[in-house]
Design a protein around this motif. Structure first.
Motif, PDB file in Angstrom:
ATOM      1  N   ILE A  61     135.571  22.690  91.596  1.00 18.74           N
ATOM      2  CA  ILE A  61     136.113  23.386  92.767  1.00 18.74           C
ATOM      3  C   ILE A  61     136.043  24.891  92.518  1.00 18.74           C
ATOM      4  CG2 ILE A  61     138.222  23.813  94.098  1.00 18.74           C
ATOM      5  CD1 ILE A  61     138.985  20.894  93.569  1.00 18.74           C
ATOM      6  N   VAL A  62     135.620  25.638  93.538  1.00 20.83           N
ATOM      7  CA  VAL A  62     135.574  27.097  93.456  1.00 20.83           C
ATOM      8  C   VAL A  62     136.335  27.660  94.648  1.00 20.83           C
ATOM      9  CG1 VAL A  62     134.140  29.150  93.189  1.00 20.83           C
ATOM     10  CG2 VAL A  62     133.269  26.932  92.421  1.00 20.83           C
ATOM     11  N   VAL A  63     137.305  28.530  94.391  1.00 19.79           N
ATOM     12  CA  VAL A  63     138.075  29.186  95.446  1.00 19.79           C
ATOM     13  C   VAL A  63     138.192  30.662  95.091  1.00 19.79           C
ATOM     14  CG1 VAL A  63     139.392  27.101  96.006  1.00 19.79           C
ATOM     15  CG2 VAL A  63     140.292  28.713  94.325  1.00 19.79           C
ATOM     16  N   GLY A  64     138.573  31.483  96.087  1.00 22.23           N
ATOM     17  CA  GLY A  64     138.796  32.877  95.758  1.00 22.23           C
ATOM     18  C   GLY A  64     138.577  33.830  96.899  1.00 22.23           C
ATOM     19  N   ASP A  65     138.465  35.114  96.553  1.00 23.92           N
ATOM     20  CA  ASP A  65     138.310  36.230  97.484  1.00 23.92           C
ATOM     21  C   ASP A  65     136.926  36.829  97.273  1.00 23.92           C
ATOM     22  OD1 ASP A  65     138.508  38.457  99.092  1.00 23.92           O
ATOM     23  OD2 ASP A  65     140.407  39.146  98.279  1.00 23.92           O
ATOM     24  N   GLU A  66     136.135  36.854  98.352  1.00 20.54           N
ATOM     25  CA  GLU A  66     134.751  37.323  98.231  1.00 20.54           C
ATOM     26  C   GLU A  66     134.662  38.822  97.965  1.00 20.54           C
ATOM     27  OE1 GLU A  66     130.578  37.563 100.810  1.00 20.54           O
ATOM     28  OE2 GLU A  66     132.485  37.137 101.801  1.00 20.54           O
ATOM     29  N   ARG A  67     135.521  39.614  98.597  1.00 25.03           N
ATOM     30  CA  ARG A  67     135.398  41.072  98.495  1.00 25.03           C
ATOM     31  C   ARG A  67     136.756  41.688  98.190  1.00 25.03           C
ATOM     32  NH1 ARG A  67     132.412  39.782 102.990  1.00 25.03           N
ATOM     33  NH2 ARG A  67     134.069  40.447 104.414  1.00 25.03           N
ATOM     34  N   ALA A  68     136.878  42.273  97.016  1.00 22.32           N
ATOM     35  CA  ALA A  68     138.153  42.862  96.616  1.00 22.32           C
ATOM     36  C   ALA A  68     137.932  43.917  95.541  1.00 22.32           C
ATOM     37  CB  ALA A  68     139.096  41.783  96.077  1.00 22.32           C
ATOM     38  N   GLN A  69     138.821  44.894  95.483  1.00 25.16           N
ATOM     39  CA  GLN A  69     138.909  45.748  94.308  1.00 25.16           C
ATOM     40  C   GLN A  69     139.694  44.981  93.250  1.00 25.16           C
ATOM     41  OE1 GLN A  69     140.427  49.716  95.006  1.00 25.16           O
ATOM     42  NE2 GLN A  69     139.501  49.794  97.044  1.00 25.16           N
ATOM     43  N   PHE A  70     139.191  44.958  92.039  1.00 27.54           N
ATOM     44  CA  PHE A  70     139.880  44.176  91.013  1.00 27.54           C
ATOM     45  C   PHE A  70     139.664  44.767  89.637  1.00 27.54           C
ATOM     46  CE2 PHE A  70     135.601  42.409  91.087  1.00 27.54           C
ATOM     47  CZ  PHE A  70     135.302  42.275  89.735  1.00 27.54           C
ATOM     48  N   LEU A  71     140.553  44.434  88.740  1.00 27.90           N
ATOM     49  CA  LEU A  71     140.407  44.650  87.315  1.00 27.90           C
ATOM     50  C   LEU A  71     140.813  43.356  86.625  1.00 27.90           C
ATOM     51  CD1 LEU A  71     141.923  48.214  86.739  1.00 27.90           C
ATOM     52  CD2 LEU A  71     139.507  47.589  86.823  1.00 27.90           C
ATOM     53  N   TYR A  72     140.370  43.171  85.407  1.00 22.62           N
ATOM     54  CA  TYR A  72     140.675  41.925  84.711  1.00 22.62           C
ATOM     55  C   TYR A  72     140.806  42.181  83.217  1.00 22.62           C
ATOM     56  CZ  TYR A  72     136.022  41.796  82.681  1.00 22.62           C
ATOM     57  OH  TYR A  72     134.905  42.107  81.942  1.00 22.62           O
ATOM     58  N   ARG A  73     141.375  41.215  82.553  1.00 20.74           N
ATOM     59  CA  ARG A  73     141.439  41.215  81.090  1.00 20.74           C
ATOM     60  C   ARG A  73     141.160  39.797  80.617  1.00 20.74           C
ATOM     61  NH1 ARG A  73     143.874  44.683  77.321  1.00 20.74           N
ATOM     62  NH2 ARG A  73     144.926  45.803  79.000  1.00 20.74           N
ATOM     63  N   SER A  74     140.153  39.650  79.786  1.00 17.31           N
ATOM     64  CA  SER A  74     139.788  38.346  79.234  1.00 17.31           C
ATOM     65  C   SER A  74     140.507  38.134  77.909  1.00 17.31           C
ATOM     66  CB  SER A  74     138.271  38.272  79.025  1.00 17.31           C
ATOM     67  OG  SER A  74     137.912  37.113  78.302  1.00 17.31           O
ATOM     68  N   GLY A  75     140.646  36.859  77.551  1.00 11.23           N
ATOM     69  CA  GLY A  75     141.218  36.543  76.251  1.00 11.23           C
ATOM     70  C   GLY A  75     140.289  36.882  75.104  1.00 11.23           C
ATOM     71  N   ILE A  76     139.001  37.077  75.422  1.00 13.21           N
ATOM     72  CA  ILE A  76     137.999  37.452  74.424  1.00 13.21           C
ATOM     73  C   ILE A  76     137.630  38.914  74.659  1.00 13.21           C
ATOM     74  CG2 ILE A  76     135.675  37.007  73.552  1.00 13.21           C
ATOM     75  CD1 ILE A  76     136.026  34.112  74.395  1.00 13.21           C
ATOM     76  N   GLU A  77     137.929  39.775  73.712  1.00 14.36           N
ATOM     77  CA  GLU A  77     137.805  41.216  73.876  1.00 14.36           C
ATOM     78  C   GLU A  77     136.393  41.646  74.264  1.00 14.36           C
ATOM     79  OE1 GLU A  77     138.656  45.153  74.201  1.00 14.36           O
ATOM     80  OE2 GLU A  77     140.055  43.470  74.022  1.00 14.36           O
ATOM     81  N   SER A  78     135.368  40.989  73.748  1.00 20.98           N
ATOM     82  CA  SER A  78     133.985  41.398  74.017  1.00 20.98           C
ATOM     83  C   SER A  78     133.606  41.237  75.492  1.00 20.98           C
ATOM     84  CB  SER A  78     133.018  40.586  73.146  1.00 20.98           C
ATOM     85  OG  SER A  78     133.134  39.203  73.423  1.00 20.98           O
ATOM     86  N   ARG A  79     134.376  40.447  76.244  1.00 24.32           N
ATOM     87  CA  ARG A  79     134.068  40.249  77.663  1.00 24.32           C
ATOM     88  C   ARG A  79     134.667  41.339  78.549  1.00 24.32           C
ATOM     89  NH1 ARG A  79     135.358  34.222  77.370  1.00 24.32           N
ATOM     90  NH2 ARG A  79     133.346  33.211  77.028  1.00 24.32           N
ATOM     91  N   ASN A  80     135.562  42.136  78.012  1.00 20.91           N
ATOM     92  CA  ASN A  80     136.287  43.097  78.829  1.00 20.91           C
ATOM     93  C   ASN A  80     135.455  44.336  79.137  1.00 20.91           C
ATOM     94  OD1 ASN A  80     138.677  41.584  79.022  1.00 20.91           O
ATOM     95  ND2 ASN A  80     139.335  42.285  77.001  1.00 20.91           N
TER      96      ASN A  80
END
Length: 571
Positions: A274-293
């Protein structure tokens, strides 16, 4: 009194500890009765244990756990660090999954953050992921992300995004509301208003991480969609026994067309994902794996065009862990109008406002080339008012990821009608090919209201079916009753009170059937939904083939239920 915060931070619990809590716990731990209870549970028999225990030491484990269940998450995390016995009791409390959510409309950002964090952490929970959606002007996404990381843990995957509105329960009053960003503008306080919805989850038996869709910063850099899809598949394969995760919650950049991304995901993932979400947004994130940030304002060589919160089943989950399932549904808010058309030519145009396509079209089976303005006028005359229009294009494309063999994909893609002249119909976005067929669609509150009602009925039937099956399984194998522990709602920003004429319509399927269940909802600028496990779309597709896959919607609401079935009781 000193305490080693570094040692505590390495433990798999929250680690922002209040000084008063530390003093209490140290006092308990250093007390005679507490030492007796701890040492007794660790099978160290002190001399004091030969005499009848009184006070704190005489509390049995059931009562002890009942006390622990009622303390806030931060104090609970501290309690888990007191001893092995306390840690074991805390783990027994957290064997079940949990979602917690709350919103605040306090205009002071710091106060609003404190309110929602305090609310979601008011009961024991071990944060496995967090999603924060904000509304207002001048929002400091970076500051919000840093604040949440400090409270929830630097290794907790977190996504912070701007939304068109939020829906849920107020952190202070517990009142349910749907709040659109336009409500701030009406009040004339857009410069000082702020709102935030925070959802925190703990889903034992699943692994969760944030995976970005990257695009090189260099000129004309192209988003690395294949790498994005393969990163998701590789993560799922690493933690589970499948390359397809159970759930993906996506947030796409406002400057990136997510339709090609969703086509790749639809091709690469099993039908159960299943895939859900917002197509267009301003966002920032933090991954549990530092190299992905990829950090905002950094000199990193990449931009983030989207981020996916990926939920995959843990192949190493402990025995006795119950089953978590995701269930999705779609309430469509558009209806087809007019005949079917064919694109005779499609020219992609790039301008300051973005990418668009100029179409020359004719009716299916006809020969006359129709002007775009004529088509728009005919529909407005039929509807009796000026309204937004969309085209739903039936596409058949070859799709592949990396070196895989291409496969034909049949999908339905929506494009907003921007206008027309005597020769062309102008639509937003690209990807339409000469020879593609399409219908025109318009927002339809009556169809959307009927669809929401049908979803509510389906949720009710789902509850009855689960209750019946749970009774059978409990009698046969000792399996506990299946329950909904929470959910998410992604509704088009064009819906809400102004669309339906009254409030809380998009929330009604949840409120009617799961009134006490935590739910976090937002109004999006393009709702993503793929893999519907509850057949209730009521999609007015005219002559379109209903087997076409469509993942990015317009004027729709996507629902996600999270359910839990306890593991069978061992005899």
């Amino acid at each position: 009194m000193s305490f080693d915060h570094t040692r505590l931070a390495k433990m798999p619990y929250l680690f922002w500890i209040r000084p008063r809590t530390l003093m209490l716990l140290h006092a308990l731990r250093s007390s005679k009765s507490c030492r007796i209870m701890i040492s007794t549970t660790m099978e160290e028999k002190p001399k004091e244990a030969k005499t009848p225990m009184t006070g704190f030491a005489s509390i049995n484990e059931d009562l002890f756990q009942n006390i622990l269940k009622r303390i806030p998450a931060l104090s609970f995390a501290s309690a888990a660090c007191v001893s092995k016995s306390w840690s074991r009791n805390c783990n027994q409390i957290l064997y079940k999954p949990k979602l917690a959510s709350a919103f605040s409309l306090n205009p002071v950002q710091k106060v609003a953050l404190e309110e929602v964090v305090n609310k979601v952490l008011s009961e024991p929970i071990r944060p496995q992921f967090a999603i924060a959606n904000v509304i207002g002007s001048g929002v400091d996404l970076s500051g919000i992300l840093d604040f949440l990381a400090a409270k929830l843990g630097s290794k907790t995957p977190i996504i912070v995004s701007c939304a068109g509105g939020i829906m849920g329960r107020d952190a202070v009053t517990d009142e349910y509301k749907e709040v659109m960003i336009e409500d701030f503008w009406v009040d004339g306080a857009s410069n000082s208003s702020f709102g935030i919805m925070l959802a925190v989850g703990f889903l034992p038996g699943l692994k969760v991480d944030a995976i970005p869709l990257l695009r090189p910063r260099k000129a004309q850099g192209v988003a690395m969609v294949d790498k994005f899809v393969m990163d998701i598949r590789n993560y799922a394969a690493l933690v589970s026994d499948s390359t397809s995760p159970s759930l993906i919650i996506m947030f796409g950049s406002e400057k990136t067309d997510q339709k090609p991304v969703m086509e790749k995901l639809d091709h690469a993932m099993s039908r159960e994902t299943i895939v859900v979400g917002d197509e267009r947004a301003q966002f920032l994130y933090r991954s549990g794996i530092e190299s992905r940030n990829v950090y905002y304002g950094s000199v990193d060589q990449y931009f983030s065009d989207a981020v996916a919160l990926v939920f995959a089943r843990d192949q190493n989950r402990p025995s006795g862990t119950g089953e978590i399932h995701f269930h999705s549904a779609l309430s469509s808010g558009v209806s087809a109008i007019g005949p079917r058309f064919k694109a005779v030519s499609a020219n992609e145009i790039e301008s300051e406002t973005g990418l668009s396509t100029w179409l020359s079209v004719r009716r299916e089976g006809g020969q006359e080339i129709l002007g775009g303005q004529r088509i728009i006028d005919d529909i407005n005359n039929e509807l009796g008012n000026q309204t937004k229009l969309f085209i739903g294009v039936s596409e058949q494309r070859k799709c592949f990821v990396g070196p895989e063999k291409p496969r034909q994909m049949r999908s339905l893609a929506f494009h907003e009608v921007m206008g027309g002249d005597v020769e062309h119909l102008f639509v937003d976005g690209v990807g339409i090919k000469t020879g593609d067929y399409f219908h025109l669609y318009h927002p339809d509150p009556s169809a959307a209201l009927s669809s929401c009602s049908n979803i509510s009925k389906n949720f009710r039937n789902l509850k009855l079916d689960w209750s019946f099956r749970s009774c059978q399984l409990h009698a046969a194998r000792g399996v506990g009753e299946k329950e909904v522990i929470g959910g998410f709602v992604f509704a088009c920003w064009g819906r809400g009170e102004s669309f339906f004429g009254h409030s809380n319509v998009d929330s009604s399927p949840f409120l009617d059937n799961f009134p006490g269940v935590p739910m976090a909802g937002i109004f999006t600028y393009g709702e993503i939904g793929r893999g519907f496990s509850i057949l209730n779309t009521d999609f007015e597709s005219g002559q379109e083939d209903k087997t076409l896959c469509f993942c990015v919607h317009v004027y729709s609401t996507v629902y996600l239920l999270v359910s839990y079935t306890p593991a069978p009781i061992e005899h």
